[in-house]
Design an enzyme around this catalytic site. Structure first.
Site, PDB file in Angstrom:
ATOM      1  CG  ASP A  13      -1.738  -1.251   1.363  1.00  0.00           C
ATOM      2  OD1 ASP A  13      -2.401  -1.645   0.394  1.00  0.00           O
ATOM      3  OD2 ASP A  13      -1.682  -1.868   2.444  1.00  0.00           O
ATOM      4  CE  LYS A  16       3.604  -2.585  -4.383  1.00  0.00           C
ATOM      5  NZ  LYS A  16       2.931  -2.248  -3.116  1.00  0.00           N
ATOM      6  N   GLY A  40      -3.957  -4.638  -4.266  1.00  0.00           N
ATOM      7  CA  GLY A  40      -4.909  -3.566  -4.535  1.00  0.00           C
ATOM      8  C   GLY A  40      -4.151  -2.314  -4.911  1.00  0.00           C
ATOM      9  CG  HIS A  41      -1.282  -2.201  -7.280  1.00  0.00           C
ATOM     10  ND1 HIS A  41      -0.490  -2.962  -8.119  1.00  0.00           N
ATOM     11  CD2 HIS A  41      -0.870  -2.497  -6.027  1.00  0.00           C
ATOM     12  CE1 HIS A  41       0.358  -3.673  -7.394  1.00  0.00           C
ATOM     13  NE2 HIS A  41       0.135  -3.407  -6.125  1.00  0.00           N
ATOM     14  CD  GLN A 223       1.035  -9.078  -2.455  1.00  0.00           C
ATOM     15  OE1 GLN A 223       1.815  -9.705  -3.169  1.00  0.00           O
ATOM     16  NE2 GLN A 223      -0.233  -8.922  -2.797  1.00  0.00           N
TER      17      GLN A 223
END
Length: 428
Positions: A13, A16, A40-41, A223
């Site tokens: 988080d 990225k 989750g991006h 991650q």
């Protein structure tokens, strides 16, 4: 050749997705090399917000190809759902491909992940219950189903039958849950294979040729290093290696081809799920950081745990990754905090002061951070576009990080939009 790797240096988080999105505009290839749809991006394109889980974060801007490489575990249904979402918003998807060698997340993986997390008395790691770990388990046990198997009816049938024999026994006898019917998932995944066959390709051949031809290739991790299966806070980690080294096995490229190793870290620290967190703030300031920084999991929606910047763990992460370009995100969230703390050492249970990260997760729970304090700033920095526009104390904060780690910060992010960056040198 020109290769770039974007990896996280904390607990995920870090932003990225935004950095990958920005760099992808000049990339011939954007390659996701590990993880699954547990990532989750979040990427903003104008007024539109995109939350990407499996698709490479460069999918919106990359003029070339976006590849989900062999190191990723793929939920095909999640993949097709994300493709539909970006197409509905007018974005192209014909440039997205999946490695034939990538392993497939099956329904029994998701059930196994869920049952384990909900098991009373078990070790609740805090997974997303997406089946990531169980799929990697099958990969290592050499019983996994790969994307190429979806195109071969006989192989697919044999593998599903063998897996269900074991998985159903586990569900019924250990978890006291119903098993899964063979015919139902066999037909479903055979149909999925036909829908995706035009996207399933030998990605490693093309990537190595692209490296040879001097193309711009951007590798994107999910991650972060502190969740690495080997070097993170085990067992509260992910099931793959989100490090720069993970690129080689996760995309099939040699280490000699990796050049610009970009590490992304927040100006503070957050963590989703369980596990040790030495600099965590369980107070009003921690809650303020959470609200101002919108610290809620992009995949789960869970509130992220928040805390001060931890340079001990960050030094560990930059060392393992060999980072030569640092990105600091969300510096704007710290505006208005009078005094800022940065952990530079740990105090162990026996009173010893150390400046290195431990391999013992149990011990880490009892370590106390040793802080340096820096003066904060009150100015709104979200409109800054040059380093000179930052307040003096904000620059001191960045320079303190640089001095401690011995790495230059090449980009400072001061907001979620693509334009809210202070770029101190051009990599492309």
């Amino acid at each position: 050749m020109a290769t770039y790797v974007v990896v996280g240096l904390q607990y995920g988080d870090e932003g990225k997705g935004k950095i990958t999105d920005v760099l992808s505009a000049k990339s011939d290839y954007v390659v996701r090399f590990q993880g699954g749809d547990n990532a989750g991006h979040t990427v903003y394109a104008g007024e539109e917000k995109f939350v990407l889980h499996l698709l490479p974060s460069g999918v919106l801007q990359c003029p070339g190809k976006c590849i989900i490489a062999n190191g990723v575990v793929v939920n095909p249904k999640a993949f097709m759902h994300e493709i539909s979402q970006i197409e509905e918003k007018g974005m192209r998807s014909d440039h997205v491909f999946i490695s034939r060698r990538a392993h497939v997340i099956m329904p029994y993986h998701i059930l196994l992940d869920t049952y384990r997390e909900e098991e009373e008395g078990g070790t609740q790691i805090g997974t997303t219950k997406k089946g990531i770990g169980p799929c990697y388990e099958d990969k290592i046990a050499r019983v996994g189903i790969r994307m190429v198997d979806l195109l071969n009816p006989e192989v697919l049938a044999e593998k599903i039958r063998k897996n269900l024999k074991i998985k159903n026994s586990l569900f019924e006898k250990y978890f006291e849950k119903p098993g899964i019917e063979f015919e139902e998932i066999y037909k479903e995944f055979l149909e999925i294979g036909q829908k995706l066959k035009h996207r399933i390709v030998d990605t490693e051949v093309e990537l190595n040729q692209a490296i040879h031809d001097g193309k711009n290739i951007l590798f994107e991790g999910a991650q972060a290093l502190m969740l690495d299966i080997d070097f993170g806070t085990y067992p509260y980690v992910t099931s793959s290696s989100p490090s720069t080294g993970g690129v080689c096995t996760g995309a099939g490229v040699p280490p000699t081809s990796l050049q610009n190793l970009i590490g992304v870290a927040k100006a503070y620290t957050t963590r989703v799920g369980n596990g040790p967190f030495p600099t965590e703030l369980n107070d009003e300031l921690g809650e303020k950081m959470r609200k101002v920084g919108q610290e809620f999991g992009a995949t789960t929606g869970r509130p992220r745990r928040t805390g001060w910047l931890d340079l001990v763990s960050l030094k560990h992460a930059t060392m393992i990754n060999g980072i030569n370009n640092l990105v600091i995100t969300k510096l704007d969230v710290l505006s208005g905090i009078p005094s800022l703390k940065i952990a530079t050492k740990y105090k162990t249970e026996d009173g010893k002061i150390i400046d290195y990260f431990t391999s013992s997760t149990t011990k880490l729970y009892n370590y106390e951070p040793v802080y340096e304090e820096l003066e904060g700033w009150n100015e709104d920095i979200s409109h800054a576009r040059t380093y000179e526009e930052l307040p003096a104390n904000a620059k001191k904060y960045i320079e303190f990080i640089e001095d401690y780690l011995g790495i230059n910060v090449y980009l400072v992010s001061v907001g979620p939009e693509r334009s809210q960056n202070i770029i101190r040198k051009e990599l492309f």
